[in-house]
Each structure stands twice: as structure tokens, then as C-alpha cells.
Motif scaffolding. Structure first.
Motif, PDB file in Angstrom:
ATOM      1  N   TRP A 154       4.847  29.978  33.715  1.00 52.98           N
ATOM      2  CA  TRP A 154       5.035  28.561  33.426  1.00 52.98           C
ATOM      3  C   TRP A 154       3.834  27.746  33.917  1.00 52.98           C
ATOM      4  O   TRP A 154       3.413  26.776  33.280  1.00 52.98           O
ATOM      5  CB  TRP A 154       6.337  28.089  34.062  1.00 52.98           C
ATOM      6  N   ALA A 155       3.285  28.117  35.073  1.00 49.92           N
ATOM      7  CA  ALA A 155       2.083  27.522  35.676  1.00 49.92           C
ATOM      8  C   ALA A 155       2.145  26.001  35.838  1.00 49.92           C
ATOM      9  O   ALA A 155       1.271  25.278  35.356  1.00 49.92           O
ATOM     10  CB  ALA A 155       0.846  27.921  34.882  1.00 49.92           C
ATOM     11  N   PRO A 156       3.148  25.490  36.559  1.00 55.33           N
ATOM     12  CA  PRO A 156       3.181  24.037  36.779  1.00 55.33           C
ATOM     13  C   PRO A 156       2.125  23.613  37.795  1.00 55.33           C
ATOM     14  O   PRO A 156       1.707  24.416  38.630  1.00 55.33           O
ATOM     15  CB  PRO A 156       4.587  23.819  37.355  1.00 55.33           C
ATOM     16  N   PRO A 157       1.700  22.359  37.744  1.00 51.31           N
ATOM     17  CA  PRO A 157       0.770  21.872  38.765  1.00 51.31           C
ATOM     18  C   PRO A 157       1.480  21.821  40.117  1.00 51.31           C
ATOM     19  O   PRO A 157       2.666  21.504  40.208  1.00 51.31           O
ATOM     20  CB  PRO A 157       0.396  20.467  38.277  1.00 51.31           C
ATOM     21  N   LEU A 158       0.760  22.140  41.172  1.00 50.41           N
ATOM     22  CA  LEU A 158       1.359  22.185  42.506  1.00 50.41           C
ATOM     23  C   LEU A 158       1.189  20.894  43.295  1.00 50.41           C
ATOM     24  O   LEU A 158       1.831  20.720  44.329  1.00 50.41           O
ATOM     25  CB  LEU A 158       0.779  23.359  43.294  1.00 50.41           C
ATOM     26  N   ALA A 159       0.351  19.984  42.820  1.00 48.61           N
ATOM     27  CA  ALA A 159       0.109  18.746  43.562  1.00 48.61           C
ATOM     28  C   ALA A 159       1.388  17.935  43.815  1.00 48.61           C
ATOM     29  O   ALA A 159       1.593  17.471  44.947  1.00 48.61           O
ATOM     30  CB  ALA A 159      -0.935  17.896  42.860  1.00 48.61           C
ATOM     31  N   PRO A 160       2.277  17.747  42.843  1.00 46.99           N
ATOM     32  CA  PRO A 160       3.468  16.933  43.128  1.00 46.99           C
ATOM     33  C   PRO A 160       4.334  17.479  44.260  1.00 46.99           C
ATOM     34  O   PRO A 160       4.749  16.731  45.149  1.00 46.99           O
ATOM     35  CB  PRO A 160       4.237  16.938  41.803  1.00 46.99           C
ATOM     36  N   ILE A 161       4.591  18.788  44.277  1.00 45.90           N
ATOM     37  CA  ILE A 161       5.430  19.332  45.339  1.00 45.90           C
ATOM     38  C   ILE A 161       4.693  19.314  46.671  1.00 45.90           C
ATOM     39  O   ILE A 161       5.298  19.098  47.720  1.00 45.90           O
ATOM     40  CB  ILE A 161       5.961  20.747  45.000  1.00 45.90           C
ATOM     41  N   LYS A 162       3.390  19.489  46.648  1.00 48.06           N
ATOM     42  CA  LYS A 162       2.627  19.431  47.898  1.00 48.06           C
ATOM     43  C   LYS A 162       2.613  18.021  48.470  1.00 48.06           C
ATOM     44  O   LYS A 162       2.663  17.837  49.683  1.00 48.06           O
ATOM     45  CB  LYS A 162       1.213  19.968  47.690  1.00 48.06           C
ATOM     46  N   ILE A 163       2.569  17.024  47.603  1.00 45.66           N
ATOM     47  CA  ILE A 163       2.647  15.634  48.073  1.00 45.66           C
ATOM     48  C   ILE A 163       4.006  15.378  48.709  1.00 45.66           C
ATOM     49  O   ILE A 163       4.102  14.793  49.796  1.00 45.66           O
ATOM     50  CB  ILE A 163       2.379  14.655  46.910  1.00 45.66           C
ATOM     51  N   ILE A 164       5.054  15.832  48.062  1.00 53.75           N
ATOM     52  CA  ILE A 164       6.409  15.650  48.598  1.00 53.75           C
ATOM     53  C   ILE A 164       6.569  16.378  49.923  1.00 53.75           C
ATOM     54  O   ILE A 164       7.135  15.836  50.883  1.00 53.75           O
ATOM     55  CB  ILE A 164       7.461  16.127  47.567  1.00 53.75           C
ATOM     56  N   MET A 165       6.051  17.600  50.004  1.00 49.27           N
ATOM     57  CA  MET A 165       6.163  18.365  51.242  1.00 49.27           C
ATOM     58  C   MET A 165       5.396  17.689  52.383  1.00 49.27           C
ATOM     59  O   MET A 165       5.902  17.591  53.501  1.00 49.27           O
ATOM     60  CB  MET A 165       5.663  19.792  51.020  1.00 49.27           C
ATOM     61  N   ALA A 182      -5.181  20.777  45.954  1.00 46.81           N
ATOM     62  CA  ALA A 182      -4.401  20.827  44.708  1.00 46.81           C
ATOM     63  C   ALA A 182      -4.772  19.684  43.777  1.00 46.81           C
ATOM     64  O   ALA A 182      -4.844  19.870  42.554  1.00 46.81           O
ATOM     65  CB  ALA A 182      -2.916  20.787  45.026  1.00 46.81           C
ATOM     66  N   LEU A 183      -5.004  18.507  44.337  1.00 45.16           N
ATOM     67  CA  LEU A 183      -5.389  17.357  43.511  1.00 45.16           C
ATOM     68  C   LEU A 183      -6.816  17.505  42.965  1.00 45.16           C
ATOM     69  O   LEU A 183      -7.072  17.215  41.801  1.00 45.16           O
ATOM     70  CB  LEU A 183      -5.269  16.067  44.323  1.00 45.16           C
ATOM     71  N   ARG A 184      -7.718  17.944  43.814  1.00 47.82           N
ATOM     72  CA  ARG A 184      -9.120  18.051  43.415  1.00 47.82           C
ATOM     73  C   ARG A 184      -9.343  19.115  42.342  1.00 47.82           C
ATOM     74  O   ARG A 184     -10.088  18.895  41.387  1.00 47.82           O
ATOM     75  CB  ARG A 184      -9.993  18.364  44.631  1.00 47.82           C
ATOM     76  N   TYR A 185      -8.704  20.252  42.493  1.00 53.69           N
ATOM     77  CA  TYR A 185      -8.976  21.376  41.595  1.00 53.69           C
ATOM     78  C   TYR A 185      -7.864  21.640  40.587  1.00 53.69           C
ATOM     79  O   TYR A 185      -7.922  22.621  39.848  1.00 53.69           O
ATOM     80  CB  TYR A 185      -9.250  22.645  42.411  1.00 53.69           C
ATOM     81  N   GLY A 186      -6.869  20.788  40.540  1.00 59.67           N
ATOM     82  CA  GLY A 186      -5.792  20.968  39.575  1.00 59.67           C
ATOM     83  C   GLY A 186      -5.048  22.282  39.765  1.00 59.67           C
ATOM     84  O   GLY A 186      -4.731  22.969  38.790  1.00 59.67           O
ATOM     85  N   GLU A 187      -4.769  22.621  41.009  1.00 58.21           N
ATOM     86  CA  GLU A 187      -4.117  23.890  41.331  1.00 58.21           C
ATOM     87  C   GLU A 187      -2.777  24.018  40.612  1.00 58.21           C
ATOM     88  O   GLU A 187      -1.994  23.068  40.551  1.00 58.21           O
ATOM     89  CB  GLU A 187      -3.906  23.979  42.842  1.00 58.21           C
ATOM     90  N   THR A 188      -2.540  25.204  40.073  1.00 54.99           N
ATOM     91  CA  THR A 188      -1.272  25.491  39.406  1.00 54.99           C
ATOM     92  C   THR A 188      -0.658  26.747  40.020  1.00 54.99           C
ATOM     93  O   THR A 188      -1.342  27.529  40.676  1.00 54.99           O
ATOM     94  CB  THR A 188      -1.452  25.711  37.892  1.00 54.99           C
ATOM     95  N   SER A 189       0.611  26.930  39.756  1.00 57.34           N
ATOM     96  CA  SER A 189       1.321  28.116  40.225  1.00 57.34           C
ATOM     97  C   SER A 189       0.845  29.335  39.438  1.00 57.34           C
ATOM     98  O   SER A 189       0.388  29.222  38.300  1.00 57.34           O
ATOM     99  CB  SER A 189       2.820  27.907  40.017  1.00 57.34           C
ATOM    100  N   TYR A 190       0.987  30.510  40.035  1.00 52.37           N
ATOM    101  CA  TYR A 190       0.546  31.747  39.382  1.00 52.37           C
ATOM    102  C   TYR A 190       1.640  32.375  38.532  1.00 52.37           C
ATOM    103  O   TYR A 190       1.650  33.579  38.333  1.00 52.37           O
ATOM    104  CB  TYR A 190       0.066  32.748  40.435  1.00 52.37           C
ATOM    105  N   THR A 191       2.551  31.589  38.029  1.00 50.81           N
ATOM    106  CA  THR A 191       3.609  32.115  37.175  1.00 50.81           C
ATOM    107  C   THR A 191       3.266  31.853  35.715  1.00 50.81           C
ATOM    108  O   THR A 191       2.301  31.155  35.404  1.00 50.81           O
ATOM    109  CB  THR A 191       4.958  31.436  37.510  1.00 50.81           C
TER     110      THR A 191
END
Length: 175
Positions: free
Chosen positions: A131-142, A120-129
Motif C-alpha cells: 500500500w505504501a502510505p506516507p509515514l509523515a502523518p503518523i510520525k507527527i501524531i506520535m 519523513a517530511l523531507r524525503y517523503g518517507e513511505t511504508s515498505y508495504t
């Protein structure tokens, strides 16, 4: 038990207690987000595209960051066919054996979480919605929540070994 283990148990328990008590209040933030979304949609006819996804992210953070605290408080569900009939030392012995399976499970989760977070950090992964927020913050928290659970599991293992030996963590015999 050796002093380093006692210090580890005290530090991990204290840290997870603080994190757990802070995270407990996230439920009110989630309620606020969902209430705001509901009012915006019904009263102002202005649906929010981000509210449900934010709530989902917050719920994931809530239960993953609170998992270690729940384990510490003994709030996880356990199947009790024979457990309640056993002595405290027998329970501790069985708990110390079975927690090894939890180490394997959490280790696999942590490895997957680290890999997914790196992606997620390397490729700037975003949600498929939309809104398309970046997923890195929630993945770090998880991933951090899984790591805390692994630390708490090791703390619980040390406490179980001490109880199985009939001792407190400071090495003194229990009555």
C-alpha cells in the motif's frame, strides 16, 4: 505554588483531558476498520491491503495520544512493594524524584520523534508495504503524543512537589 505553575497545571490537565476523552473513541473506529476488512475479505472475497496498516497507525495514535490522559488519571502501572505503606507526602517526594527519569526518557523520545518526522517530511518517507502510505502523518501524531506526555509529566511533577510540601497547588496548606 506560584500562580504561573498553577495556571500551567490547570491548562495542561484540561487540554490532555479533552484530547484523552476524544481519543478514547478511536477504539470504535479501529473496530469498524477491522470489521469492514473482515467482511470484505470473507463475504466479498476482496481483501483490503490498507486495513491492517491503518489499524496499526490508529493504535499507535491511540496509545500515544492517550498516554498523558492515562498518566493524569493514575492509570499507569506502578510497582508497589513499599509505596502503599508510605504517607502521601513521602509518595509525592519519591514520585517527584523518579519523574526526573521520565523527563530524560521522554526528552530522548521527543528528540528522536522530531528527527524522524523531519526525515519523513523531507524525503517523503513511505511504508515498505504494497500500500505504501506516507509515514509523515503518523510520525507527527506520535511526536505530538510524546510532547503531550512530557507536558503532563511536568504538570504531575509540580503536583507532586506541592503534595510533598504539604500544600495544594494554590499555595494553601493541606490538612
Amino acid at each position: 505554588m506560584p500562580r504561573i505553575i498553577t495556571l500551567y497545571v490547570r491548562w495542561v490537565d484540561a487540554f490532555n483531558r479533552v484530547v484523552g476523552r476524544i481519543v478514547m473513541f478511536m477504539i470504535f473506529v479501529m473496530i469498524g476498520v477491522l470489521l469492514f476488512s473482515s467482511v470484505a475479505r470473507t463475504a466479498f472475497n476482496s481483501p483490503l491491503i490498507w486495513s491492517i496498516e491503518v489499524s496499526q497507525f490508529m493504535m499507535a495514535a491511540y496509545y500515544l495520544l492517550g498516554g498523558a490522559y492515562a498518566m493524569q488519571m493514575g492509570a499507569h502501572v506502578r510497582m508497589d512493594l513499599f509505596y502503599s505503606r508510605w504517607t502521601d507526602r513521602t509518595r509525592a517526594f519519591v514520585d517527584a524524584l523518579t519523574i526526573v527519569l521520565l523527563f530524560v526518557f521522554l526528552g530522548a523520545l521527543l528528540a528522536g520523534g522530531i528527527s524522524s518526522t523531519e526525515y519523513a517530511l523531507r524525503y517523503g518517507e513511505t511504508s515498505y508495504t504494497s500500500w505504501a502510505p506516507p509515514l509523515a502523518p503518523i510520525k507527527i501524531i506520535m511526536t505530538f503524543g510524546i510532547f503531550l506526555m512530557l507536558l503532563q509529566s511536568l504538570s504531575t511533577f509540580f503536583k507532586d512537589v506541592a503534595r510533598a510540601r504539604g500544600m495544594a497547588l494554590d499555595g494553601e496548606a493541606r490538612p
